[in-house]
Design a protein around this motif. Structure first.
Motif, PDB file in Angstrom:
ATOM      1  N   SER A 298       0.816  -1.205   0.000  1.00 21.09           N
ATOM      2  CA  SER A 298       0.000   0.000   0.000  1.00 21.09           C
ATOM      3  C   SER A 298       0.857   1.266   0.000  1.00 21.09           C
ATOM      4  CB  SER A 298      -0.932  -0.021   1.211  1.00 21.09           C
ATOM      5  OG  SER A 298      -1.748   1.114   1.219  1.00 21.09           O
ATOM      6  N   ARG A 299       1.950   1.236   0.720  1.00 22.92           N
ATOM      7  CA  ARG A 299       2.805   2.427   0.775  1.00 22.92           C
ATOM      8  C   ARG A 299       3.467   2.713  -0.566  1.00 22.92           C
ATOM      9  NH1 ARG A 299       4.769   4.764   5.464  1.00 22.92           N
ATOM     10  NH2 ARG A 299       3.570   4.139   7.272  1.00 22.92           N
ATOM     11  N   GLY A 300       3.615   1.682  -1.381  1.00 23.23           N
ATOM     12  CA  GLY A 300       4.240   1.863  -2.687  1.00 23.23           C
ATOM     13  C   GLY A 300       3.280   2.316  -3.770  1.00 23.23           C
ATOM     14  N   LEU A 301       1.992   2.389  -3.428  1.00 24.62           N
ATOM     15  CA  LEU A 301       0.997   2.786  -4.427  1.00 24.62           C
ATOM     16  C   LEU A 301       0.985   4.305  -4.573  1.00 24.62           C
ATOM     17  CD1 LEU A 301      -1.298   1.851  -6.334  1.00 24.62           C
ATOM     18  CD2 LEU A 301      -2.870   2.337  -4.455  1.00 24.62           C
ATOM     19  N   THR A 302       1.590   4.764  -5.649  1.00 23.26           N
ATOM     20  CA  THR A 302       1.601   6.183  -5.986  1.00 23.26           C
ATOM     21  C   THR A 302       1.168   6.316  -7.441  1.00 23.26           C
ATOM     22  OG1 THR A 302       3.885   6.165  -6.767  1.00 23.26           O
ATOM     23  CG2 THR A 302       3.540   6.615  -4.408  1.00 23.26           C
ATOM     24  N   HIS A 303       0.734   7.493  -7.786  1.00 22.67           N
ATOM     25  CA  HIS A 303       0.367   7.733  -9.182  1.00 22.67           C
ATOM     26  C   HIS A 303       1.572   7.499 -10.097  1.00 22.67           C
ATOM     27  CE1 HIS A 303      -3.119   9.809  -7.350  1.00 22.67           C
ATOM     28  NE2 HIS A 303      -3.736   9.428  -8.467  1.00 22.67           N
ATOM     29  N   ARG A 304       2.720   7.937  -9.675  1.00 24.36           N
ATOM     30  CA  ARG A 304       3.936   7.769 -10.476  1.00 24.36           C
ATOM     31  C   ARG A 304       4.244   6.281 -10.683  1.00 24.36           C
ATOM     32  NH1 ARG A 304       9.173  11.302  -9.611  1.00 24.36           N
ATOM     33  NH2 ARG A 304       7.457  12.752  -9.764  1.00 24.36           N
ATOM     34  N   ALA A 305       4.110   5.486  -9.617  1.00 18.59           N
ATOM     35  CA  ALA A 305       4.374   4.046  -9.735  1.00 18.59           C
ATOM     36  C   ALA A 305       3.364   3.380 -10.673  1.00 18.59           C
ATOM     37  CB  ALA A 305       4.335   3.386  -8.358  1.00 18.59           C
ATOM     38  N   VAL A 306       2.119   3.809 -10.604  1.00 20.43           N
ATOM     39  CA  VAL A 306       1.081   3.251 -11.482  1.00 20.43           C
ATOM     40  C   VAL A 306       1.371   3.620 -12.933  1.00 20.43           C
ATOM     41  CG1 VAL A 306      -1.374   3.312 -12.076  1.00 20.43           C
ATOM     42  CG2 VAL A 306      -0.659   3.142  -9.670  1.00 20.43           C
ATOM     43  N   ASP A 307       1.733   4.863 -13.176  1.00 25.34           N
ATOM     44  CA  ASP A 307       2.076   5.285 -14.536  1.00 25.34           C
ATOM     45  C   ASP A 307       3.224   4.436 -15.087  1.00 25.34           C
ATOM     46  OD1 ASP A 307       0.128   7.268 -14.462  1.00 25.34           O
ATOM     47  OD2 ASP A 307       1.548   8.841 -13.872  1.00 25.34           O
ATOM     48  N   GLY A 308       4.239   4.222 -14.258  1.00 20.12           N
ATOM     49  CA  GLY A 308       5.377   3.417 -14.680  1.00 20.12           C
ATOM     50  C   GLY A 308       4.989   1.982 -14.964  1.00 20.12           C
ATOM     51  N   ALA A 309       4.177   1.393 -14.098  1.00 23.05           N
ATOM     52  CA  ALA A 309       3.745   0.004 -14.283  1.00 23.05           C
ATOM     53  C   ALA A 309       2.884  -0.147 -15.533  1.00 23.05           C
ATOM     54  CB  ALA A 309       2.983  -0.485 -13.054  1.00 23.05           C
ATOM     55  N   ALA A 310       2.125   0.892 -15.852  1.00 22.47           N
ATOM     56  CA  ALA A 310       1.259   0.848 -17.036  1.00 22.47           C
ATOM     57  C   ALA A 310       2.012   1.215 -18.310  1.00 22.47           C
ATOM     58  CB  ALA A 310       0.068   1.794 -16.856  1.00 22.47           C
ATOM     59  N   GLY A 311       3.246   1.728 -18.144  1.00 25.94           N
ATOM     60  CA  GLY A 311       4.008   2.157 -19.305  1.00 25.94           C
ATOM     61  C   GLY A 311       3.439   3.405 -19.947  1.00 25.94           C
ATOM     62  N   LEU A 312       2.849   4.264 -19.133  1.00 24.92           N
ATOM     63  CA  LEU A 312       2.223   5.489 -19.639  1.00 24.92           C
ATOM     64  C   LEU A 312       2.959   6.713 -19.093  1.00 24.92           C
ATOM     65  CD1 LEU A 312      -1.479   4.389 -19.180  1.00 24.92           C
ATOM     66  CD2 LEU A 312      -0.250   4.646 -21.345  1.00 24.92           C
ATOM     67  N   PRO A 313       2.822   7.843 -19.742  1.00 27.29           N
ATOM     68  CA  PRO A 313       3.504   9.056 -19.284  1.00 27.29           C
ATOM     69  C   PRO A 313       3.062   9.457 -17.871  1.00 27.29           C
ATOM     70  CG  PRO A 313       2.569   9.384 -21.479  1.00 27.29           C
ATOM     71  CD  PRO A 313       2.056   8.074 -20.977  1.00 27.29           C
ATOM     72  N   GLU A 314       4.001  10.069 -17.146  1.00 22.06           N
ATOM     73  CA  GLU A 314       3.673  10.563 -15.806  1.00 22.06           C
ATOM     74  C   GLU A 314       2.492  11.514 -15.879  1.00 22.06           C
ATOM     75  OE1 GLU A 314       6.716  12.123 -13.274  1.00 22.06           O
ATOM     76  OE2 GLU A 314       8.080  10.482 -13.788  1.00 22.06           O
ATOM     77  N   GLY A 315       1.615  11.389 -14.926  1.00 21.71           N
ATOM     78  CA  GLY A 315       0.431  12.239 -14.866  1.00 21.71           C
ATOM     79  C   GLY A 315      -0.818  11.577 -15.425  1.00 21.71           C
ATOM     80  N   THR A 316      -0.638  10.455 -16.129  1.00 19.78           N
ATOM     81  CA  THR A 316      -1.799   9.801 -16.735  1.00 19.78           C
ATOM     82  C   THR A 316      -2.765   9.297 -15.669  1.00 19.78           C
ATOM     83  OG1 THR A 316      -0.462   9.131 -18.635  1.00 19.78           O
ATOM     84  CG2 THR A 316      -2.566   7.996 -18.321  1.00 19.78           C
ATOM     85  N   SER A 317      -2.250   8.580 -14.679  1.00 16.48           N
ATOM     86  CA  SER A 317      -3.160   8.018 -13.669  1.00 16.48           C
ATOM     87  C   SER A 317      -3.812   9.114 -12.835  1.00 16.48           C
ATOM     88  CB  SER A 317      -2.442   7.006 -12.779  1.00 16.48           C
ATOM     89  OG  SER A 317      -1.409   7.628 -12.039  1.00 16.48           O
ATOM     90  N   SER A 318      -3.078  10.203 -12.574  1.00 11.68           N
ATOM     91  CA  SER A 318      -3.701  11.273 -11.783  1.00 11.68           C
ATOM     92  C   SER A 318      -4.743  12.033 -12.592  1.00 11.68           C
ATOM     93  CB  SER A 318      -2.643  12.232 -11.225  1.00 11.68           C
ATOM     94  OG  SER A 318      -1.964  12.890 -12.263  1.00 11.68           O
TER      95      SER A 318
END
Length: 188
Positions: free
Chosen positions: A20-40
């Motif tokens: 849970s502590r590792g769940l950040t928007h930046r980490a999600v963007d990286g895992a999805a292979g999408l540009p930073e800011g996409t998940s937010s």
């Protein structure tokens, strides 16, 4: 697949891998292979991201249950076989989703809105299990569905993260689930 689903799946992967502590928007963007800011953009807050994980896991679980509903168990032995297959799938193919669900469950003890979302999703799953039990003429299907799901979750937890015995092979898992199901159904 919709972008929201891609991001929710990536968030589930991050939860499983980093907690849970590792769940950040930046980490999600990286895992999805999408540009930073996409998940937010799609999920403005961390709470919205957590909610997306719950919603996506519930949708996938209910879809899997629906796809098996046409050939659902028609006997107690069939119920045992379905339960063994489900726990086996959780431990092998769905290990990531299982770990993420447990992370969310722990997080929900501190976030009441997340707890409410998890309970609602779990209630939908238990309703489907209760319908299966009712179709098998098992008494008190709602109560027993709740208990059966809890026992199966406990078996999976013990296998994956618990401090219990050595990992069970398929035969041992089948024996444990047979005992649980037969105990709930009153059959011998």
């Amino acid at each position: 697949m919709e972008r929201r689903d891609v991001l929710a799946d990536a968030a589930i992967a991050v939860l499983a891998r980093a907690g849970s502590r590792g769940l950040t928007h930046r980490a999600v963007d990286g895992a999805a292979g999408l540009p930073e800011g996409t998940s937010s953009y799609y999920f403005r807050t961390r709470s919205a991201l957590l909610q997306a994980c719950v919603d996506r896991m519930a949708a996938r679980t209910l879809s899997e249950m629906a796809s098996g509903a046409s050939a659902g168990p028609t006997t107690v032995d069939g119920l045992v076989a379905a339960a063994v297959a489900t726990v086996g799938r959780w431990l092998a193919d769905d290990r990531e989703r299982l770990l993420a669900r447990w992370e969310l469950a722990l997080e929900s003890t501190r976030r009441p809105e997340l707890g409410a979302a998890l309970r609602a999703a779990g209630a939908r799953v238990r309703e489907r299990v209760a319908a299966t039990l009712a179709a098998l003429d098992i008494a008190e299907p709602e109560r027993r569905a709740h208990d059966l799901v809890a026992c199966l979750d406990g078996l999976a937890f013990d296998q994956l993260a618990g401090a219990g015995r050595a990992p069970r092979d398929t035969a041992a898992l089948r024996a444990a689930i047979t005992d649980v199901v037969r105990g709930f159904t009153g059959s011998s």
